[in-house]
Scaffold this motif. Structure first.
Motif, PDB file in Angstrom:
ATOM      1  N   GLN A  57     -35.243  -4.565  -4.013  1.00  0.00           N
ATOM      2  CA  GLN A  57     -34.119  -4.271  -3.131  1.00  0.00           C
ATOM      3  C   GLN A  57     -34.438  -3.040  -2.295  1.00  0.00           C
ATOM      4  O   GLN A  57     -35.321  -2.245  -2.622  1.00  0.00           O
ATOM      5  CB  GLN A  57     -32.841  -3.998  -3.941  1.00  0.00           C
ATOM      6  N   THR A  58     -33.691  -2.899  -1.209  1.00  0.00           N
ATOM      7  CA  THR A  58     -33.637  -1.644  -0.475  1.00  0.00           C
ATOM      8  C   THR A  58     -32.230  -1.080  -0.669  1.00  0.00           C
ATOM      9  O   THR A  58     -31.327  -1.803  -1.112  1.00  0.00           O
ATOM     10  CB  THR A  58     -33.903  -1.849   1.022  1.00  0.00           C
ATOM     11  N   ASP A  61     -32.332   3.194   6.358  1.00  0.00           N
ATOM     12  CA  ASP A  61     -32.171   1.791   5.992  1.00  0.00           C
ATOM     13  C   ASP A  61     -30.730   1.330   6.213  1.00  0.00           C
ATOM     14  O   ASP A  61     -30.490   0.246   6.757  1.00  0.00           O
ATOM     15  CB  ASP A  61     -32.572   1.603   4.530  1.00  0.00           C
ATOM     16  N   SER A 112     -29.872  -3.378   1.248  1.00  0.00           N
ATOM     17  CA  SER A 112     -29.743  -4.743   0.729  1.00  0.00           C
ATOM     18  C   SER A 112     -28.971  -4.747  -0.581  1.00  0.00           C
ATOM     19  O   SER A 112     -28.240  -5.692  -0.879  1.00  0.00           O
ATOM     20  CB  SER A 112     -31.126  -5.383   0.536  1.00  0.00           C
ATOM     21  N   SER A 139     -34.525  -5.509   4.955  1.00  0.00           N
ATOM     22  CA  SER A 139     -33.067  -5.393   5.005  1.00  0.00           C
ATOM     23  C   SER A 139     -32.455  -6.177   6.151  1.00  0.00           C
ATOM     24  O   SER A 139     -31.347  -6.708   6.019  1.00  0.00           O
ATOM     25  CB  SER A 139     -32.656  -3.920   5.141  1.00  0.00           C
ATOM     26  N   LEU A 199     -29.299  -1.581   8.985  1.00  0.00           N
ATOM     27  CA  LEU A 199     -28.470  -2.753   8.704  1.00  0.00           C
ATOM     28  C   LEU A 199     -27.144  -2.689   9.445  1.00  0.00           C
ATOM     29  O   LEU A 199     -26.627  -3.717   9.912  1.00  0.00           O
ATOM     30  CB  LEU A 199     -28.236  -2.885   7.198  1.00  0.00           C
TER      31      LEU A 199
END
Length: 350
Positions: free
Chosen positions: A327-328, A135, A331, A221, A139
């Motif tokens: 959320q991740t 993740d 994030s 995200s 991003l």
């Protein structure tokens, strides 16, 4: 620190490693799970408080969460434990974290986003290796190429450590779920994807498609509408994946599933984990033909990297860094969160 971390599933293979590390680092940790008989000796060994409760009784969970700031759920399969525990956390005003990689769990907790925001509660599943590392890399790549419309992620384990028992059991439980990808923003089933060639830093290797959680989380995200995930697959693993696809429909039948569960192997001991490394590759591209690639390198994933990432997120939440709602890892804490774990490095490859 007056706030407290409750680790549910503390007597599982990964849970034990997490609570030992948490207590050893000075985190105020409460050991929790269903079986008091298993919790008592571990709590005595660590000199920690323990709370025994199941998840079928909401009032029992509510009582167990008194005085708790953050819950870290390590009890899988998470499709059975995440919703009741997360729901209780929302009611109690307690941040919820877990180490799942199960897409159905991400979907279920995302559906509680509005409720969690209304209560000012963070729901942050996937703070283990699945999916914290991938993740954060997703991003990072999105920030390098904001126009990206396609994302491919892959990972590779090099060394003798196998999967933790809980991960093996979850894989069996989800065999009939099928492959999942993100296409034009929609999560769809795609059971006939071809393998790809990936360079994790030591030359090209074949990577086979898998239904990794990033098909859900990386879209949240990054907003990238097309996402696929792969795993480096030497011949034995390719045969295992092919076998799993062939028998997947039969796994819904209890006797077949139970037979497979009997074959779950013990988790990797420390010596094997120390000889194992994990590598993550990611690539984004846009409609103009521009692309960006990056890699992560770190320790064994199932226990060591998972523990580092999960406790890193728990510390932040205990210190009040807990944005409300679903959320991740990326994030909530940004793309560089993954680099806070010891031994993890990132490189841009262009």
């Amino acid at each position: 620190m007056s706030s407290k971390l409750l680790v549910y599933g503390a007597t599982g293979f990964v849970g034990r490693h997490i609570v030992r590390t948490a207590v050893g680092s000075g985190l105020p940790t409460i050991l929790a799970g269903r079986d008091a008989g298993k919790l008592d000796p571990l709590a005595a060994e660590l000199g920690a408080e323990r709370r025994a409760f199941g998840l079928a009784d909401p009032s029992a969970i509510e009582t167990a969460l008194k005085g708790v700031t953050v819950v870290l759920n390590c009890a899988g399969p998470f499709k059975r434990t995440a919703e009741p525990l997360a729901g209780a956390c929302i009611s109690a005003g307690v941040s919820y974290l877990d180490i799942t990689g199960e897409i159905p769990v991400f979907e279920a907790l995302h559906a509680k986003d509005a409720e969690a925001k209304a209560r000012g509660v963070m729901l942050l599943p996937g703070v283990g290796f699945d999916v914290a590392a991938t993740d954060c890399l997703a991003l990072h790549l999105k920030r390098r190429l904001p126009s990206a419309t396609r994302l491919r992620l892959a990972f590779q384990s090099i060394g003798p450590a196998g999967l933790p028992p809980g991960t093996q059991r979850t894989a069996i439980e989800l065999m009939n779920y099928g492959d999942r990808v993100r296409r034009n923003g929609r999560l769809v089933r795609a059971d006939r994807r071809p393998a790809i060639s990936v360079d994790f830093g030591q030359g090209l290797v074949e990577a086979a498609p898998i239904p990794w959680g990033d098909a859900f989380t990386a879209f949240f995200s990054t907003g990238i509408p097309n996402i696929e995930v792969y795993i480096a697959a030497p011949p034995p693993l390719r045969r295992q994946l092919a076998f799993a696809r062939a028998i997947a429909p039969a796994v819904e039948w209890g006797p077949v599933r139970n037979l497979l569960l009997m074959g779950v192997r013990p988790g990797p001991i420390r010596a094997l984990r120390a000889r194992t490394s994990t590598h993550v590759w990611g690539e984004v591209a846009d409609e103009e033909g521009r692309s960006a690639t990056a890699r992560l390198h770190g320790p064994e994933a199932g226990v060591d990297w998972t523990t580092a990432a999960a406790l890193g997120a728990a510390r932040k939440a205990l210190n009040g860094l807990a944005p409300a709602g679903y959320q991740t890892p990326a994030s909530a804490y940004g793309p560089d969160f993954v680099l806070e774990a010891e031994g993890v490095t990132r490189e841009d490859v262009d």
